[in-house]
Design a protein around this motif. Structure first.
Motif, mmCIF file in Angstrom:
data_model
loop_
_atom_site.group_PDB
_atom_site.id
_atom_site.type_symbol
_atom_site.label_atom_id
_atom_site.label_comp_id
_atom_site.label_asym_id
_atom_site.label_seq_id
_atom_site.Cartn_x
_atom_site.Cartn_y
_atom_site.Cartn_z
ATOM 1 N N ALA A 55 140.739 59.027 -20.766
ATOM 2 C CA ALA A 55 141.802 59.818 -21.395
ATOM 3 C C ALA A 55 141.221 60.733 -22.472
ATOM 4 O O ALA A 55 140.174 60.444 -23.058
ATOM 5 N N LYS A 56 141.932 61.815 -22.716
ATOM 6 C CA LYS A 56 141.522 62.745 -23.762
ATOM 7 C C LYS A 56 141.598 62.031 -25.112
ATOM 8 O O LYS A 56 142.560 61.335 -25.397
ATOM 9 N N ARG A 57 140.592 62.235 -25.930
ATOM 10 C CA ARG A 57 140.506 61.522 -27.214
ATOM 11 C C ARG A 57 141.326 62.203 -28.298
ATOM 12 O O ARG A 57 140.804 62.704 -29.290
ATOM 13 N N THR A 58 142.616 62.188 -28.069
ATOM 14 C CA THR A 58 143.573 62.701 -29.041
ATOM 15 C C THR A 58 144.850 61.883 -28.888
ATOM 16 O O THR A 58 144.965 61.062 -27.982
ATOM 17 N N GLY A 59 145.779 62.117 -29.769
ATOM 18 C CA GLY A 59 147.081 61.489 -29.639
ATOM 19 C C GLY A 59 147.249 60.250 -30.491
ATOM 20 O O GLY A 59 146.300 59.757 -31.115
ATOM 21 N N GLU A 60 148.484 59.757 -30.499
ATOM 22 C CA GLU A 60 148.840 58.621 -31.354
ATOM 23 C C GLU A 60 148.081 57.348 -31.011
ATOM 24 O O GLU A 60 147.640 56.632 -31.905
ATOM 25 N N LYS A 61 147.948 57.034 -29.734
ATOM 26 C CA LYS A 61 147.267 55.795 -29.343
ATOM 27 C C LYS A 61 145.795 55.837 -29.734
ATOM 28 O O LYS A 61 145.250 54.859 -30.239
ATOM 29 N N TYR A 62 145.170 56.972 -29.485
ATOM 30 C CA TYR A 62 143.759 57.119 -29.856
ATOM 31 C C TYR A 62 143.586 56.926 -31.358
ATOM 32 O O TYR A 62 142.717 56.167 -31.803
ATOM 33 N N GLU A 63 144.412 57.604 -32.144
ATOM 34 C CA GLU A 63 144.352 57.471 -33.603
ATOM 35 C C GLU A 63 144.619 56.031 -34.043
ATOM 36 O O GLU A 63 143.954 55.516 -34.943
ATOM 37 N N ALA A 64 145.590 55.388 -33.412
ATOM 38 C CA ALA A 64 145.922 53.994 -33.756
ATOM 39 C C ALA A 64 144.738 53.080 -33.481
ATOM 40 O O ALA A 64 144.456 52.164 -34.268
#
Length: 194
Positions: free
Chosen positions: A2-11
């Motif tokens: 998955a692209k390393r961005t977004g809420e889950k990545y940050e979490a």
């Protein structure tokens, strides 16, 4: 992956900081990180190859954004003396405000394997370039000694900042890290100036 961005990545990145700081790198299982991030274990593997990749990404994300803020801040200062002061203050302030991140970057990263150390090299090199640019500017403008060895001076600057933060951690954060900035800056300036 998955692209390393977004809420889950940050979490996941934020959870990894907390879990590694609290349990140590070797005891920080991926399942603990997933639980702390409130995601399924398998979700971690959508973004990261393994736990080493999580640690490398954590460092690159946190240090990368810090370096960007340093670059912006020092670009507003004309004097290399003030640029160095700003860099020292920002370095200490950044780690002082996030003690768990300080623990991870200063203690746990050093216990990781050579693959992790290699993975963080690119972002560290970027920080060294920032330090070098300040030293070069000081040298070319005649503020610092004309025969200043930039490589040695950079090692002294980074090594001093690094050791000061590590010592602060080893002393259980008993004093203000930021309060050390001006004294360290004075030592550097008197050691490099004519």
């Amino acid at each position: 992956m998955a692209k390393r961005t977004g809420e889950k990545y940050e979490a996941i990145i934020e959870a990894a900081v907390r879990v590694i700081a609290e349990n140590g790198y070797h005891n920080a299982q991926v399942s603990k990180i997933a639980r702390e991030a409130k995601v399924a274990d398998g979700t971690i593997y959508l973004y990261f190859k393994n736990k080493d990749d999580v640690l490398i990404s954590l460092f690159n994300e946190k240090m990368g954004s810090f370096i960007t803020s340093v670059e912006k801040a020092i670009s507003k200062e004309a004097s290399p003396v003030e640029q160095l002061r700003k860099l020292i203050r920002l370095h200490f302030k950044h780690l002082e405000k996030d003690r768990k991140l300080a623990l991870v970057t200063q203690i746990e990263l050093r216990q990781a394997n050579p693959e992790v150390r290699k993975g963080i090299g690119k972002v560290l090199k970027r920080y060294f370039i920032v330090i070098d640019s300040i030293l070069e500017k000081g040298k070319s403008s005649g503020v610092f000694y004309e025969d200043l060895d930039i490589r040695i001076a950079r090692k002294m600057v980074f090594g001093t900042l690094d050791e000061t933060v590590t010592s602060w951690i080893m002393n259980d954060f008993k004093y203000s890290l930021s309060d050390q900035a001006d004294a360290i800056h004075r030592l550097f300036i008197h050691g490099m100036s004519k």
